[in-house]
Design a protein around this motif. Sequence first.
Motif, PDB file in Angstrom:
ATOM      1  N   ARG A 117      23.192  24.798 -11.935  1.00 11.97           N
ATOM      2  CA  ARG A 117      21.977  24.612 -12.738  1.00 11.97           C
ATOM      3  C   ARG A 117      22.236  23.575 -13.826  1.00 11.97           C
ATOM      4  O   ARG A 117      21.397  22.722 -14.092  1.00 11.97           O
ATOM      5  CB  ARG A 117      21.562  25.967 -13.330  1.00 11.97           C
ATOM      6  CG  ARG A 117      20.326  25.952 -14.168  1.00 11.97           C
ATOM      7  CD  ARG A 117      19.079  25.391 -13.535  1.00 11.97           C
ATOM      8  NE  ARG A 117      18.801  25.809 -12.205  1.00 11.97           N
ATOM      9  CZ  ARG A 117      17.844  25.269 -11.435  1.00 11.97           C
ATOM     10  NH1 ARG A 117      17.076  24.306 -11.908  1.00 11.97           N
ATOM     11  NH2 ARG A 117      17.645  25.675 -10.218  1.00 11.97           N
TER      12      ARG A 117
ATOM     13  N   VAL B  75      22.051  20.237 -12.249  1.00 16.97           N
ATOM     14  CA  VAL B  75      20.672  19.789 -12.008  1.00 16.97           C
ATOM     15  C   VAL B  75      20.174  19.031 -13.235  1.00 16.97           C
ATOM     16  O   VAL B  75      19.688  17.897 -13.133  1.00 16.97           O
ATOM     17  CB  VAL B  75      19.736  20.984 -11.700  1.00 16.97           C
ATOM     18  CG1 VAL B  75      18.265  20.562 -11.759  1.00 16.97           C
ATOM     19  CG2 VAL B  75      20.067  21.601 -10.346  1.00 16.97           C
ATOM     20  N   TYR B  76      20.276  19.663 -14.393  1.00 17.13           N
ATOM     21  CA  TYR B  76      19.778  19.034 -15.620  1.00 17.13           C
ATOM     22  C   TYR B  76      20.598  17.812 -15.985  1.00 17.13           C
ATOM     23  O   TYR B  76      20.046  16.815 -16.467  1.00 17.13           O
ATOM     24  CB  TYR B  76      19.771  20.046 -16.771  1.00 17.13           C
ATOM     25  CG  TYR B  76      18.882  21.232 -16.496  1.00 17.13           C
ATOM     26  CD1 TYR B  76      17.573  21.060 -16.037  1.00 17.13           C
ATOM     27  CD2 TYR B  76      19.341  22.527 -16.669  1.00 17.13           C
ATOM     28  CE1 TYR B  76      16.757  22.133 -15.771  1.00 17.13           C
ATOM     29  CE2 TYR B  76      18.529  23.615 -16.404  1.00 17.13           C
ATOM     30  CZ  TYR B  76      17.234  23.412 -15.953  1.00 17.13           C
ATOM     31  OH  TYR B  76      16.432  24.490 -15.685  1.00 17.13           O
TER      32      TYR B  76
ATOM     33  N   GLU C  11      19.476  14.978 -13.720  1.00 17.22           N
ATOM     34  CA  GLU C  11      18.090  14.547 -13.902  1.00 17.22           C
ATOM     35  C   GLU C  11      17.765  14.032 -15.296  1.00 17.22           C
ATOM     36  O   GLU C  11      16.831  13.270 -15.459  1.00 17.22           O
ATOM     37  CB  GLU C  11      17.146  15.711 -13.564  1.00 17.22           C
ATOM     38  CG  GLU C  11      17.142  16.053 -12.094  1.00 17.22           C
ATOM     39  CD  GLU C  11      16.211  17.201 -11.746  1.00 17.22           C
ATOM     40  OE1 GLU C  11      15.721  17.888 -12.677  1.00 17.22           O
ATOM     41  OE2 GLU C  11      15.986  17.423 -10.546  1.00 17.22           O
TER      42      GLU C  11
ATOM     43  N   SER D 256      21.672  13.961  -6.441  1.00 25.53           N
ATOM     44  CA  SER D 256      20.435  14.218  -7.176  1.00 25.53           C
ATOM     45  C   SER D 256      20.384  15.670  -7.650  1.00 25.53           C
ATOM     46  O   SER D 256      21.144  16.525  -7.190  1.00 25.53           O
ATOM     47  CB  SER D 256      19.233  13.956  -6.260  1.00 25.53           C
ATOM     48  OG  SER D 256      19.197  14.944  -5.233  1.00 25.53           O
ATOM     49  N   GLY D 257      19.453  15.921  -8.541  1.00 23.64           N
ATOM     50  CA  GLY D 257      19.212  17.284  -8.978  1.00 23.64           C
ATOM     51  C   GLY D 257      18.835  18.173  -7.809  1.00 23.64           C
ATOM     52  O   GLY D 257      19.190  19.354  -7.770  1.00 23.64           O
TER      53      GLY D 257
ATOM     54  N   TYR E 159      21.850  19.643  -6.098  1.00 21.48           N
ATOM     55  CA  TYR E 159      22.431  20.756  -6.848  1.00 21.48           C
ATOM     56  C   TYR E 159      21.537  21.989  -6.808  1.00 21.48           C
ATOM     57  O   TYR E 159      22.037  23.106  -6.790  1.00 21.48           O
ATOM     58  CB  TYR E 159      22.734  20.335  -8.285  1.00 21.48           C
ATOM     59  CG  TYR E 159      23.799  19.262  -8.325  1.00 21.48           C
ATOM     60  CD1 TYR E 159      25.072  19.498  -7.835  1.00 21.48           C
ATOM     61  CD2 TYR E 159      23.516  17.993  -8.820  1.00 21.48           C
ATOM     62  CE1 TYR E 159      26.042  18.518  -7.846  1.00 21.48           C
ATOM     63  CE2 TYR E 159      24.477  17.008  -8.839  1.00 21.48           C
ATOM     64  CZ  TYR E 159      25.741  17.263  -8.352  1.00 21.48           C
ATOM     65  OH  TYR E 159      26.708  16.286  -8.354  1.00 21.48           O
ATOM     66  N   ARG E 160      20.225  21.795  -6.737  1.00 23.15           N
ATOM     67  CA  ARG E 160      19.314  22.938  -6.584  1.00 23.15           C
ATOM     68  C   ARG E 160      19.573  23.640  -5.247  1.00 23.15           C
ATOM     69  O   ARG E 160      19.615  24.871  -5.180  1.00 23.15           O
ATOM     70  CB  ARG E 160      17.853  22.486  -6.623  1.00 23.15           C
ATOM     71  CG  ARG E 160      17.278  22.378  -7.983  1.00 23.15           C
ATOM     72  CD  ARG E 160      15.762  22.138  -7.932  1.00 23.15           C
ATOM     73  NE  ARG E 160      15.320  21.822  -9.259  1.00 23.15           N
ATOM     74  CZ  ARG E 160      15.330  20.593  -9.787  1.00 23.15           C
ATOM     75  NH1 ARG E 160      15.739  19.555  -9.075  1.00 23.15           N
ATOM     76  NH2 ARG E 160      14.920  20.399 -11.021  1.00 23.15           N
TER      77      ARG E 160
END
Length: 149
Positions: A32, A35-36, A39, A122-123, A126-127
């Motif tokens: 998580r 992700v941030y 992005e 990319s995010g 990871y998501r």
Amino acid sequence: MMDFLGGIYPWIKALHIMAVLAWMAGLFYLPRLFVYHAERASVGSELDQTFQIMEEKLLRVIMNPAMIVAWIAGLIMIGLGAFDWGAAWSWIKLVSVILMTGAHGWMAARRKEFAAGTNTRSGRTYRLFNEVPTVLMLFIVVAVIVRPF
């Protein structure tokens, strides 16, 4: 000696469960953060540096020690006879834990990429990866508690 080890089995099991909980928390949270980080933070920015510190501390201070303790306690329990080598549930758990350890290693490698400023994922990646520990956890818990196999 076996009487002593048998007497501490509940303590080893409790330690194992606590270590697994801490490890899983990190395995859920680190992707998580990635992700941030992917992005929202540009390489070299203050936000990038903040994410790097958070990711490194999570991995080094919580996840790595928790994984090591979970493995050691689990191996001790296997040594005390808590593993049925003839049952499918035991093998499902063992394979899932090995895969979980592989996921941990994959995340550690991605953290190094972020630290080097070379992340190319990319995010969304990871998501999607964030679901891997969840699925493995489901296999482990069902295999150990329900023992359907």
